[in-house]
Design an enzyme around this catalytic site. Structure first.
Site, PDB file in Angstrom:
ATOM      1  N   ALA A  75      69.294   9.575   2.702  1.00  0.00           N
ATOM      2  CA  ALA A  75      69.565   8.145   2.647  1.00  0.00           C
ATOM      3  C   ALA A  75      68.248   7.425   2.927  1.00  0.00           C
ATOM      4  O   ALA A  75      67.337   7.998   3.535  1.00  0.00           O
ATOM      5  CB  ALA A  75      70.609   7.768   3.683  1.00  0.00           C
ATOM      6  N   GLY A 118      71.210  13.052   3.400  1.00  0.00           N
ATOM      7  CA  GLY A 118      72.187  12.559   2.434  1.00  0.00           C
ATOM      8  C   GLY A 118      72.050  13.245   1.079  1.00  0.00           C
ATOM      9  O   GLY A 118      73.024  13.352   0.326  1.00  0.00           O
ATOM     10  N   GLU A 121      73.969  16.326   1.445  1.00  0.00           N
ATOM     11  CA  GLU A 121      75.393  15.975   1.519  1.00  0.00           C
ATOM     12  C   GLU A 121      75.941  15.580   0.149  1.00  0.00           C
ATOM     13  O   GLU A 121      77.057  15.935  -0.213  1.00  0.00           O
ATOM     14  CB  GLU A 121      75.592  14.842   2.533  1.00  0.00           C
ATOM     15  CG  GLU A 121      75.305  15.319   3.954  1.00  0.00           C
ATOM     16  CD  GLU A 121      75.263  14.176   4.950  1.00  0.00           C
ATOM     17  OE1 GLU A 121      74.422  13.265   4.774  1.00  0.00           O
ATOM     18  OE2 GLU A 121      76.065  14.184   5.903  1.00  0.00           O
ATOM     19  N   GLU A 141      68.575  15.196  10.002  1.00  0.00           N
ATOM     20  CA  GLU A 141      68.855  13.930  10.699  1.00  0.00           C
ATOM     21  C   GLU A 141      68.532  13.993  12.186  1.00  0.00           C
ATOM     22  O   GLU A 141      68.139  13.006  12.794  1.00  0.00           O
ATOM     23  CB  GLU A 141      70.331  13.535  10.512  1.00  0.00           C
ATOM     24  CG  GLU A 141      70.697  13.113   9.097  1.00  0.00           C
ATOM     25  CD  GLU A 141      71.103  14.266   8.196  1.00  0.00           C
ATOM     26  OE1 GLU A 141      70.830  15.438   8.535  1.00  0.00           O
ATOM     27  OE2 GLU A 141      71.685  13.996   7.135  1.00  0.00           O
TER      28      GLU A 141
HETATM   29  N1  DAK Z   1      63.965   7.261   3.111  1.00  0.00           N
HETATM   30  C1  DAK Z   1      63.015   6.370   2.742  1.00  0.00           C
HETATM   31  N2  DAK Z   1      61.841   6.743   2.231  1.00  0.00           N
HETATM   32  C2  DAK Z   1      61.599   8.052   2.097  1.00  0.00           C
HETATM   33  C3  DAK Z   1      62.543   9.049   2.473  1.00  0.00           C
HETATM   34  C4  DAK Z   1      63.798   8.599   2.998  1.00  0.00           C
HETATM   35  N3  DAK Z   1      64.763   9.431   3.346  1.00  0.00           N
HETATM   36  N4  DAK Z   1      62.003  10.262   2.231  1.00  0.00           N
HETATM   37  C5  DAK Z   1      60.780  10.041   1.716  1.00  0.00           C
HETATM   38  N5  DAK Z   1      60.534   8.722   1.627  1.00  0.00           N
HETATM   39  C6  DAK Z   1      59.336   8.060   1.120  1.00  0.00           C
HETATM   40  C7  DAK Z   1      58.183   8.168   2.128  1.00  0.00           C
HETATM   41  O1  DAK Z   1      58.297   7.182   3.113  1.00  0.00           O
HETATM   42  C8  DAK Z   1      57.005   7.984   1.205  1.00  0.00           C
HETATM   43  O2  DAK Z   1      56.865   6.612   0.929  1.00  0.00           O
HETATM   44  P1  DAK Z   1      55.419   5.874   1.023  1.00  0.00           P
HETATM   45  O3  DAK Z   1      54.884   6.194   2.390  1.00  0.00           O
HETATM   46  O4  DAK Z   1      54.629   6.549  -0.086  1.00  0.00           O
HETATM   47  O5  DAK Z   1      55.726   4.436   0.784  1.00  0.00           O
HETATM   48  C9  DAK Z   1      57.432   8.654  -0.076  1.00  0.00           C
HETATM   49  O6  DAK Z   1      58.866   8.730  -0.040  1.00  0.00           O
HETATM   50  C10 DAK Z   1      56.910  10.091  -0.217  1.00  0.00           C
HETATM   51  O7  DAK Z   1      57.243  10.793   0.966  1.00  0.00           O
HETATM   52  P2  DAK Z   1      56.167  11.579   1.860  1.00  0.00           P
HETATM   53  O8  DAK Z   1      54.831  10.942   1.758  1.00  0.00           O
HETATM   54  O9  DAK Z   1      56.789  11.730   3.209  1.00  0.00           O
HETATM   55  O10 DAK Z   1      56.140  12.958   1.068  1.00  0.00           O
HETATM   56  P3  DAK Z   1      55.848  14.425   1.639  1.00  0.00           P
HETATM   57  O11 DAK Z   1      55.778  15.301   0.437  1.00  0.00           O
HETATM   58  O12 DAK Z   1      54.707  14.392   2.606  1.00  0.00           O
HETATM   59  O13 DAK Z   1      57.163  14.791   2.501  1.00  0.00           O
HETATM   60  C11 DAK Z   1      59.534  14.959   2.892  1.00  0.00           C
HETATM   61  C12 DAK Z   1      58.379  14.922   1.863  1.00  0.00           C
HETATM   62  C13 DAK Z   1      60.842  14.980   2.109  1.00  0.00           C
HETATM   63  C14 DAK Z   1      59.415  16.248   3.740  1.00  0.00           C
HETATM   64  C15 DAK Z   1      59.433  13.723   3.823  1.00  0.00           C
HETATM   65  O14 DAK Z   1      59.330  12.546   3.007  1.00  0.00           O
HETATM   66  C16 DAK Z   1      60.602  13.548   4.719  1.00  0.00           C
HETATM   67  O15 DAK Z   1      60.704  14.211   5.751  1.00  0.00           O
HETATM   68  N6  DAK Z   1      61.519  12.623   4.361  1.00  0.00           N
HETATM   69  C17 DAK Z   1      62.649  12.271   5.192  1.00  0.00           C
HETATM   70  C18 DAK Z   1      63.687  13.340   5.171  1.00  0.00           C
HETATM   71  C19 DAK Z   1      64.845  12.975   6.045  1.00  0.00           C
HETATM   72  O16 DAK Z   1      64.735  12.828   7.275  1.00  0.00           O
HETATM   73  N7  DAK Z   1      66.022  12.757   5.443  1.00  0.00           N
HETATM   74  C20 DAK Z   1      67.224  12.431   6.151  1.00  0.00           C
HETATM   75  C21 DAK Z   1      67.363  10.915   6.216  1.00  0.00           C
HETATM   76  S1  DAK Z   1      68.835  10.394   7.105  1.00  0.00           S
HETATM   77  C22 DAK Z   1      76.102   8.127   5.579  1.00  0.00           C
HETATM   78  C23 DAK Z   1      75.568   8.550   4.359  1.00  0.00           C
HETATM   79  C24 DAK Z   1      74.339   9.170   4.316  1.00  0.00           C
HETATM   80  C25 DAK Z   1      73.615   9.321   5.460  1.00  0.00           C
HETATM   81  C26 DAK Z   1      74.119   8.875   6.661  1.00  0.00           C
HETATM   82  C27 DAK Z   1      75.356   8.249   6.716  1.00  0.00           C
HETATM   83  N8  DAK Z   1      77.422   7.554   5.641  1.00  0.00           N
HETATM   84  C28 DAK Z   1      78.311   7.701   4.522  1.00  0.00           C
HETATM   85  C29 DAK Z   1      77.895   6.959   6.898  1.00  0.00           C
HETATM   86  C30 DAK Z   1      72.331  10.006   5.367  1.00  0.00           C
HETATM   87  C31 DAK Z   1      71.356   9.944   6.286  1.00  0.00           C
HETATM   88  C32 DAK Z   1      70.066  10.552   5.962  1.00  0.00           C
HETATM   89  O17 DAK Z   1      69.851  11.129   4.909  1.00  0.00           O
END
Ligand code: DAK
Length: 267
Positions: A75, A118, A121, A141
Site C-alpha cells: 500500500a 499489500g 496480500e 509491515e
Molecule cells: N509506498 C510508497 N512508495 C513506495 C513504496 C510504498 N509501499 N515502496 C516503494 N516506494 C517508492 C519509494 O519511496 C521510491 O520513491 P522515490 O524515493 O524514488 O520517490 C520508489 O518507490 C522506489 O523505491 P526504492 O528507492 O525504495 O527502491 P529500492 O529498490 O531501493 O527498494 C523496496 C525497493 C521494495 C525494497 C523498498 O522500496 C521498500 O522497502 N518498500 C516498502 C515496502 C513495504 O514496507 N511495504 C509494505 C507497506 S504497508 C489495508 C490494505 C493494505 C494494507 C494495509 C491495510 N486495509 C484493507 C485495511 C497494506 C499495507 C502495506 O502494504
C-alpha cells in the site's frame, strides 16, 4: 465492448486461441515510479477494471500482473503515513479492497519482482499464482510499525500454517518464489521472461471449461475457508487501524519516507 482507460493500470482483452469470440482479461498495475505502490486511486481503478472483465460475457478468466521489477511494493506508505485511527476508520478507503472478493471469475496472478505488504496480500486474493524466479514476497509491515491489514494474517496463515506465517509476519523478512512454492503459497515458478506467458497459458486452459462451472467451483473453494475469514478480516482491520494511534506507526512510516532506519519506542 470498449475498454475504459485508466491512469494507474492498463487493461486489455486477448483472444483465446481456438475459441471464437472468447477472451481472457489482462489487468496490469502501472505506477512504475513507486514500484506500483497501491494508492487509493489505483485500487479504485483496479476494482473497476476487474468488475468490467467480470461483467464481460466474452471474458472467461482474468490475469492480474505488474511489471518485471514489481508486482506491487505494498500500500502507498506516503498516502497513509499521517492517518490517525479515527481518520483511517472514517475514510474507510480500504473498503475498496473488499470489492475484489466479489469478482466471480477466476483471477490468476502473474507475479515478478516485489510483492510486498499489500502487494503480497493482493496476490493472495487471487485464485492461482504464477511467479517468476525473481519474484520476492513478504509481509514487511512490522518494520514500519504496523501489521498486515488486507488479509495477510488470515490468508497467509491458511496457506502456509501458523508457524511459517508467524515467522514471516513477525520478522517481516522477504521470501523467494521457490520458498513460496515449497510452502504451498503459489502454484508455479518459471524463468522471469516466461511468467506472464505462463499465466496466460493457464488462463487459456481454464477458458476451455464451462464458465459457469468455473465460477461455482471458485465460489465453493473459497467457501471452504470463509467460515471465520470475515471475522478474522474484521479483527485484523481493527488492529491495523488501532496502530495508527501509536508513535511507532508514525516513526516507522516517516523513517521509510526519509530513507533511514526506524527507532521504535513501543508507544
Ligand atoms: N509506498 C510508497 N512508495 C513506495 C513504496 C510504498 N509501499 N515502496 C516503494 N516506494 C517508492 C519509494 O519511496 C521510491 O520513491 P522515490 O524515493 O524514488 O520517490 C520508489 O518507490 C522506489 O523505491 P526504492 O528507492 O525504495 O527502491 P529500492 O529498490 O531501493 O527498494 C523496496 C525497493 C521494495 C525494497 C523498498 O522500496 C521498500 O522497502 N518498500 C516498502 C515496502 C513495504 O514496507 N511495504 C509494505 C507497506 S504497508 C489495508 C490494505 C493494505 C494494507 C494495509 C491495510 N486495509 C484493507 C485495511 C497494506 C499495507 C502495506 O502494504
Amino acid at each position: 465492448m470498449t475498454m475504459t482507460t485508466y491512469k494507474n493500470i492498463l487493461t486489455a482483452k486477448e483472444p483465446v486461441p481456438g475459441l471464437n469470440g472468447v477472451n481472457i482479461g489482462v489487468v496490469t498495475l502501472n505506477r512504475p515510479t513507486v514500484l506500483n505502490a497501491l494508492n487509493h486511486e489505483l485500487m479504485e481503478e483496479l476494482v473497476a477494471a476487474l468488475s468490467e472483465h467480470d461483467k464481460d460475457d466474452t471474458v472467461r478468466v482474468i490475469v492480474l500482473t505488474g511489471s518485471e521489477r514489481a508486482f506491487a511494493a505494498g500500500a502507498d506508505i506516503k498516502e497513509m503515513s499521517d492517518e490517525t485511527t479515527v481518520s483511517i476508520m472514517l475514510k474507510d478507503r480500504f473498503a475498496t479492497w473488499d470489492r475484489i472478493r466479489a469478482i466471480k471469475k477466476p483471477i490468476i496472478a502473474a507475479i515478478s519482482g516485489y510483492a510486498l505488504g499489500g502487494g503480497c496480500e493482493l496476490t493472495m486474493m487471487c485464485d492461482m499464482i504464477i511467479a517468476s524466479e525473481s519474484a520476492q514476497f513478504g509481509q514487511p509491515e512490522i518494520n514500519i510499525g504496523v501489521i498486515p491489514g488486507a488479509g495477510g494474517t488470515q490468508r497467509l496463515t491458511r496457506a502456509v500454517g501458523k508457524y511459517k506465517a508467524m515467522e514471516l509476519i513477525l520478522t517481516g523478512r522477504p521470501f523467494s518464489a521457490h520458498e513460496a512454492l515449497e510452502m504451498g503459497l503459489i502454484n508455479k515458478v518459471v524463468p522471469t521472461e516466461l511468467f506472464l506467458d505462463e499465466a496466460k497459458k493457464l488462463a487459456f486452459e481454464l477458458s476451455q471449461k464451462s464458465p459457469i462451472a468455473l465460477q461455482l467451483a471458485k465460489e465453493a473453494v473459497l467457501k471452504s475457508y470463509d467460515g471465520t475469514l470475515s471475522e478474522g478480516l474484521q479483527f485484523e482491520r481493527k488492529n491495523f487501524y488501532m496502530l495508527f494511534s501509536s508513535e511507532d506507526q508514525k516513526e516507522g512510516m516517516k523513517a521509510f519516507i526519509e530513507k533511514r532506519k526506524a527507532t521504535f519506542n513501543g508507544k
